[in-house]
Design a protein around this motif. Structure first.
Motif, PDB file in Angstrom:
ATOM      1  N   GLY A  76      35.682  26.823  37.138  1.00  0.00           N
ATOM      2  CA  GLY A  76      36.930  27.558  37.343  1.00  0.00           C
ATOM      3  C   GLY A  76      37.160  27.628  38.838  1.00  0.00           C
ATOM      4  O   GLY A  76      36.687  26.778  39.586  1.00  0.00           O
ATOM      5  N   LYS A  77      37.869  28.649  39.288  1.00  0.00           N
ATOM      6  CA  LYS A  77      38.053  28.914  40.716  1.00  0.00           C
ATOM      7  C   LYS A  77      38.340  27.641  41.542  1.00  0.00           C
ATOM      8  O   LYS A  77      39.459  27.177  41.523  1.00  0.00           O
ATOM      9  CB  LYS A  77      36.873  29.737  41.236  1.00  0.00           C
ATOM     10  N   ILE A  78      37.362  27.072  42.235  1.00  0.00           N
ATOM     11  CA  ILE A  78      37.641  25.963  43.161  1.00  0.00           C
ATOM     12  C   ILE A  78      38.343  24.787  42.484  1.00  0.00           C
ATOM     13  O   ILE A  78      39.227  24.173  43.084  1.00  0.00           O
ATOM     14  CB  ILE A  78      36.341  25.492  43.860  1.00  0.00           C
TER      15      ILE A  78
ATOM     16  N   PHE B  54      25.252  26.730  32.115  1.00  0.00           N
ATOM     17  CA  PHE B  54      25.378  27.216  33.489  1.00  0.00           C
ATOM     18  C   PHE B  54      26.825  27.630  33.711  1.00  0.00           C
ATOM     19  O   PHE B  54      27.736  26.822  33.545  1.00  0.00           O
ATOM     20  CB  PHE B  54      25.013  26.127  34.507  1.00  0.00           C
ATOM     21  N   ASP B  55      27.020  28.887  34.066  1.00  0.00           N
ATOM     22  CA  ASP B  55      28.345  29.344  34.457  1.00  0.00           C
ATOM     23  C   ASP B  55      28.480  29.091  35.954  1.00  0.00           C
ATOM     24  O   ASP B  55      28.016  29.875  36.775  1.00  0.00           O
ATOM     25  CB  ASP B  55      28.530  30.822  34.115  1.00  0.00           C
ATOM     26  N   GLU B  56      29.113  27.967  36.274  1.00  0.00           N
ATOM     27  CA  GLU B  56      29.298  27.578  37.677  1.00  0.00           C
ATOM     28  C   GLU B  56      30.743  27.824  38.129  1.00  0.00           C
ATOM     29  O   GLU B  56      31.271  27.100  38.966  1.00  0.00           O
ATOM     30  CB  GLU B  56      28.909  26.107  37.884  1.00  0.00           C
ATOM     31  N   VAL B  57      31.358  28.857  37.562  1.00  0.00           N
ATOM     32  CA  VAL B  57      32.741  29.159  37.940  1.00  0.00           C
ATOM     33  C   VAL B  57      32.828  29.460  39.441  1.00  0.00           C
ATOM     34  O   VAL B  57      33.781  29.053  40.111  1.00  0.00           O
ATOM     35  CB  VAL B  57      33.313  30.311  37.080  1.00  0.00           C
ATOM     36  N   ILE B  58      31.818  30.141  39.978  1.00  0.00           N
ATOM     37  CA  ILE B  58      31.780  30.355  41.435  1.00  0.00           C
ATOM     38  C   ILE B  58      31.044  29.225  42.157  1.00  0.00           C
ATOM     39  O   ILE B  58      31.525  28.694  43.155  1.00  0.00           O
ATOM     40  CB  ILE B  58      31.123  31.711  41.787  1.00  0.00           C
ATOM     41  N   THR B  59      29.873  28.856  41.648  1.00  0.00           N
ATOM     42  CA  THR B  59      29.004  27.954  42.410  1.00  0.00           C
ATOM     43  C   THR B  59      29.449  26.491  42.365  1.00  0.00           C
ATOM     44  O   THR B  59      29.119  25.719  43.268  1.00  0.00           O
ATOM     45  CB  THR B  59      27.554  28.044  41.888  1.00  0.00           C
TER      46      THR B  59
ATOM     47  N   ALA C 173      26.387  35.725  41.498  1.00  0.00           N
ATOM     48  CA  ALA C 173      27.281  36.089  42.600  1.00  0.00           C
ATOM     49  C   ALA C 173      28.255  37.190  42.211  1.00  0.00           C
ATOM     50  O   ALA C 173      29.244  37.422  42.885  1.00  0.00           O
ATOM     51  CB  ALA C 173      28.036  34.857  43.086  1.00  0.00           C
ATOM     52  N   ASN C 174      27.940  37.887  41.111  1.00  0.00           N
ATOM     53  CA  ASN C 174      28.808  38.975  40.678  1.00  0.00           C
ATOM     54  C   ASN C 174      28.084  40.320  40.641  1.00  0.00           C
ATOM     55  O   ASN C 174      28.585  41.302  40.106  1.00  0.00           O
ATOM     56  CB  ASN C 174      29.410  38.657  39.310  1.00  0.00           C
ATOM     57  N   MET C 175      26.859  40.345  41.230  1.00  0.00           N
ATOM     58  CA  MET C 175      26.185  41.632  41.480  1.00  0.00           C
ATOM     59  C   MET C 175      25.777  41.609  42.952  1.00  0.00           C
ATOM     60  O   MET C 175      24.708  42.045  43.331  1.00  0.00           O
ATOM     61  CB  MET C 175      24.971  41.813  40.555  1.00  0.00           C
TER      62      MET C 175
ATOM     63  N   CYS D 267      25.124  39.382  35.550  1.00  0.00           N
ATOM     64  CA  CYS D 267      25.890  38.129  35.564  1.00  0.00           C
ATOM     65  C   CYS D 267      27.237  38.381  34.905  1.00  0.00           C
ATOM     66  O   CYS D 267      27.313  39.068  33.893  1.00  0.00           O
ATOM     67  CB  CYS D 267      25.162  37.017  34.808  1.00  0.00           C
ATOM     68  N   TYR D 268      28.282  37.805  35.471  1.00  0.00           N
ATOM     69  CA  TYR D 268      29.628  37.961  34.925  1.00  0.00           C
ATOM     70  C   TYR D 268      30.101  36.627  34.368  1.00  0.00           C
ATOM     71  O   TYR D 268      29.932  35.595  35.010  1.00  0.00           O
ATOM     72  CB  TYR D 268      30.583  38.436  36.024  1.00  0.00           C
ATOM     73  N   HIS D 269      30.649  36.672  33.180  1.00  0.00           N
ATOM     74  CA  HIS D 269      31.156  35.441  32.576  1.00  0.00           C
ATOM     75  C   HIS D 269      32.580  35.629  32.071  1.00  0.00           C
ATOM     76  O   HIS D 269      32.969  35.064  31.056  1.00  0.00           O
ATOM     77  CB  HIS D 269      30.233  35.000  31.436  1.00  0.00           C
TER      78      HIS D 269
ATOM     79  N   ASN E 143      42.503  27.588  31.199  1.00  0.00           N
ATOM     80  CA  ASN E 143      43.300  28.235  32.248  1.00  0.00           C
ATOM     81  C   ASN E 143      42.585  29.308  33.051  1.00  0.00           C
ATOM     82  O   ASN E 143      43.156  29.872  33.971  1.00  0.00           O
ATOM     83  CB  ASN E 143      44.566  28.836  31.624  1.00  0.00           C
ATOM     84  N   SER E 144      41.329  29.602  32.695  1.00  0.00           N
ATOM     85  CA  SER E 144      40.588  30.608  33.462  1.00  0.00           C
ATOM     86  C   SER E 144      39.105  30.440  33.172  1.00  0.00           C
ATOM     87  O   SER E 144      38.711  29.783  32.190  1.00  0.00           O
ATOM     88  CB  SER E 144      41.026  32.021  33.065  1.00  0.00           C
ATOM     89  N   GLY E 145      38.298  31.062  34.024  1.00  0.00           N
ATOM     90  CA  GLY E 145      36.855  31.060  33.798  1.00  0.00           C
ATOM     91  C   GLY E 145      36.486  31.805  32.524  1.00  0.00           C
ATOM     92  O   GLY E 145      35.543  31.436  31.816  1.00  0.00           O
ATOM     93  N   THR E 146      37.243  32.866  32.257  1.00  0.00           N
ATOM     94  CA  THR E 146      37.022  33.630  31.028  1.00  0.00           C
ATOM     95  C   THR E 146      37.119  32.730  29.803  1.00  0.00           C
ATOM     96  O   THR E 146      36.252  32.721  28.927  1.00  0.00           O
ATOM     97  CB  THR E 146      38.076  34.754  30.908  1.00  0.00           C
ATOM     98  N   GLU E 147      38.192  31.955  29.777  1.00  0.00           N
ATOM     99  CA  GLU E 147      38.413  31.035  28.647  1.00  0.00           C
ATOM    100  C   GLU E 147      37.298  30.003  28.561  1.00  0.00           C
ATOM    101  O   GLU E 147      36.877  29.626  27.462  1.00  0.00           O
ATOM    102  CB  GLU E 147      39.732  30.295  28.882  1.00  0.00           C
TER     103      GLU E 147
ATOM    104  N   VAL F 122      23.970  31.594  31.986  1.00  0.00           N
ATOM    105  CA  VAL F 122      23.466  32.166  33.236  1.00  0.00           C
ATOM    106  C   VAL F 122      24.303  31.677  34.414  1.00  0.00           C
ATOM    107  O   VAL F 122      24.799  30.544  34.405  1.00  0.00           O
ATOM    108  CB  VAL F 122      21.966  31.792  33.432  1.00  0.00           C
ATOM    109  N   GLU F 123      24.479  32.536  35.402  1.00  0.00           N
ATOM    110  CA  GLU F 123      24.981  32.084  36.698  1.00  0.00           C
ATOM    111  C   GLU F 123      23.762  31.529  37.439  1.00  0.00           C
ATOM    112  O   GLU F 123      22.845  32.292  37.760  1.00  0.00           O
ATOM    113  CB  GLU F 123      25.551  33.248  37.504  1.00  0.00           C
ATOM    114  N   PRO F 124      23.719  30.239  37.717  1.00  0.00           N
ATOM    115  CA  PRO F 124      22.520  29.664  38.335  1.00  0.00           C
ATOM    116  C   PRO F 124      22.203  30.294  39.693  1.00  0.00           C
ATOM    117  O   PRO F 124      21.032  30.379  40.075  1.00  0.00           O
ATOM    118  CB  PRO F 124      22.825  28.177  38.440  1.00  0.00           C
TER     119      PRO F 124
HETATM  120  C1  PLP Z   1      35.333  34.598  38.133  1.00  0.00           C
HETATM  121  C2  PLP Z   1      34.271  34.283  37.161  1.00  0.00           C
HETATM  122  C3  PLP Z   1      34.536  34.102  35.792  1.00  0.00           C
HETATM  123  C4  PLP Z   1      35.879  34.397  35.202  1.00  0.00           C
HETATM  124  O1  PLP Z   1      36.875  33.567  35.675  1.00  0.00           O
HETATM  125  P1  PLP Z   1      38.420  34.068  35.544  1.00  0.00           P
HETATM  126  O2  PLP Z   1      39.184  32.876  35.996  1.00  0.00           O
HETATM  127  O3  PLP Z   1      38.536  35.260  36.417  1.00  0.00           O
HETATM  128  O4  PLP Z   1      38.635  34.391  34.120  1.00  0.00           O
HETATM  129  C5  PLP Z   1      33.513  33.669  34.976  1.00  0.00           C
HETATM  130  N1  PLP Z   1      32.288  33.448  35.462  1.00  0.00           N
HETATM  131  C6  PLP Z   1      31.988  33.623  36.756  1.00  0.00           C
HETATM  132  C7  PLP Z   1      30.607  33.328  37.245  1.00  0.00           C
HETATM  133  C8  PLP Z   1      32.962  34.077  37.641  1.00  0.00           C
HETATM  134  O5  PLP Z   1      32.649  34.322  38.907  1.00  0.00           O
END
Ligand code: PLP
Length: 437
Positions: free
Chosen positions: A267-269, A239-244, A211-213, A144-146, A116-120, A206-208
């Motif tokens: 996540g996101k898109i 690869f954390d591609e939640v944004i990319t 995009a969080n700094m 990098c944010y995960h 249900n989220s990128g965090t999860e 890693v965020e490839p």
């Molecule tokens: C937004 C984001 C997350 C977290 O996703 P949420 O849906 O806000 O929990 C994880 N990783 C990256 C790279 C993000 O940009």
């Protein structure tokens, strides 16, 4: 000045009811000062606050709305779901359809689990990598944010190569010690960490494209190097591609850079504006996830019909030819416009852009990692943000968050934004503050 009395009223009330008046910290305008705007509605590239002011929106819900607000086909598809039923907690066909779209787009993914989220997604990917390798430690990169799970709320300890220390109260020191925090784009430090702890490292996440700094691109060879080091060490590359994912290309950053991770977080898109995350990858690893395997992970609303349908419709629209060229052209136009306007005004900024992701750093330094990103001048950004907002341009309320361009942004929107930026840079150039060099 814009009239924002209703937002002020709502925020005052909200502060009594919600911690800090918001449900996610960056929304509170802490980094730019002032009061957050309460948004009443959105349409295409625009949002409207509760006082009726119109803004061109470069937050786009922090990325999910790559088609813009209320895309007619997404709205119609959601209405069709509502006519059938909202949630069952039983399998539905839409989960299969979205999974196959994701697997078609990213060949590194053979099986995928919806959350249900990128965090999860990131939290679950780490658990899975630890189970698969039977190792405890993970490597992450500063800046990098995960998401907000405990293992990621950690910064590098003092000294060259030390274990992480928590950045938030409530994260046990023992959890921090399992996360090794290294500088982005620095393969040498990754090699050092592996020579010291290689046998204990379950995964590198890693965020490839970071995009969080602000937006920080990987140096040539960085992602390839991570692939090689993790392969040799028997660690999982995540690869954390939640944004990319689905933003930089249909196949994400892994398609753009031609590097295949073992696991991918999304996540996101893929939720089209509804709450969604997903993690997926090699079948050999994913088969460990319950109920196929022993690694527990579950969710009451995981794969729910509304989120699946918003994702399906969004991804199908993104698959049309020309989409990513259009996003790249728009991103580039904005980046070049900002750069030109800043240099005409004599304000030293570094604009960083790839596809429809960009950020404006108020620094004269090349930005390659967290240490160089934070040389950016906060006070200048704060002024810039306010000057843009006054002109009806809604930027992310922090220099370290990316601007998101959508397919709904028109050439006219971009021209207006560049004109507004030129005006703002001109004003800023008259200030006599020194930039950090
Ligand atoms: C937004 C984001 C997350 C977290 O996703 P949420 O849906 O806000 O929990 C994880 N990783 C990256 C790279 C993000 O940009």
């Amino acid at each position: 000045m814009k009239q924002v009395s209703r937002s002020l009223e709502l925020f005052a009330k909200s502060c009594q009811l919600l911690p800090g008046g918001v449900n996610s910290p960056v929304r509170a305008f802490g980094a730019v000062g002032g009061t957050p705007l309460f948004i009443a509605r959105g349409d295409g590239s625009k949002i409207y606050d509760v006082d009726g002011n119109e803004y061109i929106d470069y937050v786009c819900s922090w990325g999910p709305l790559i088609l813009g607000h209320r895309h007619p086909q997404v709205v119609a598809a959601l209405e069709a779901v509502l006519a059938e039923g909202i949630s069952y907690g039983a399998p539905t066909e839409r989960e299969v359809v979205l999974a196959s779209l994701i697997i078609e787009a990213m060949p590194s993914i053979e099986k995928v689990r919806m959350v249900n989220s990128g965090t999860e997604a990131a939290m679950s990917a780490i658990r899975l990598a630890r189970a698969y390798t039977k190792r405890p430690k993970i490597v992450k990169f500063a800046g990098c944010y995960h998401g907000h799970a405990d293992p990621f709320l950690v910064q590098a300890g003092s000294g060259a190569l030390t274990l992480g220390v928590p950045t938030s109260p409530g994260v046990p020191a023992a959890t921090g010690e399992l996360t090794i925090v290294l500088p982005y784009n620095d393969l040498e430090s990754v090699e050092e960490a592996f020579s010291r702890w290689g046998e204990e490292i379950a995964a590198v996440i890693v965020e490839p494209v970071a995009a969080n700094m602000g937006v920080v691109l990987p140096r040539p060879g960085f992602l390839e190097g991570l692939r090689q080091i993790t392969r040799e060490a028997g660690s999982v590359l995540i690869f954390d591609e939640v944004i990319t994912g689905f933003r930089l290309a249909w196949g994400g950053a892994q398609e753009v850079y031609g590097v295949e991770p073992d696991l991918t977080c999304l996540g996101k898109i893929i939720g089209g504006g509804l709450p969604v995350g997903a993690y997926g990858g090699k079948a050999e690893i994913m088969q460990l996830v319950a109920p196929e395997g022993p690694v527990y992970q579950a969710g009451t609303l995981s794969g729910n019909p509304l989120a699946m349908q918003a994702g399906i419709t969004t991804l199908r629209l993104l698959r049309s030819p020309g989409t990513y060229e259009e996003l790249e052209n728009k991103g580039k136009k904005l980046a070049e416009g900002f750069s030109k306007a800043a240099s005409a005004a004599g304000v030293p900024v570094k604009v960083s852009q790839i596809g429809s992701l960009l950020s404006v750093f108020f620094t004269a330094r090349e930005v390659v990692d967290y240490e160089t990103a934070v040389t950016a001048d906060q006070e200048y950004f704060k002024e810039f943000f306010k000057l843009m907002l006054q002109q009806g341009i809604y930027l992310p309320p922090s220099q370290f968050e990316a601007l998101f361009v959508s397919l709904a942004h028109t050439e006219e929107d971009l021209d207006r934004t560049i004109e507004a930026a030129a005006f703002a840079f001109e004003k800023l150039s008259r200030k006599n503050t020194k930039f950090v060099e």
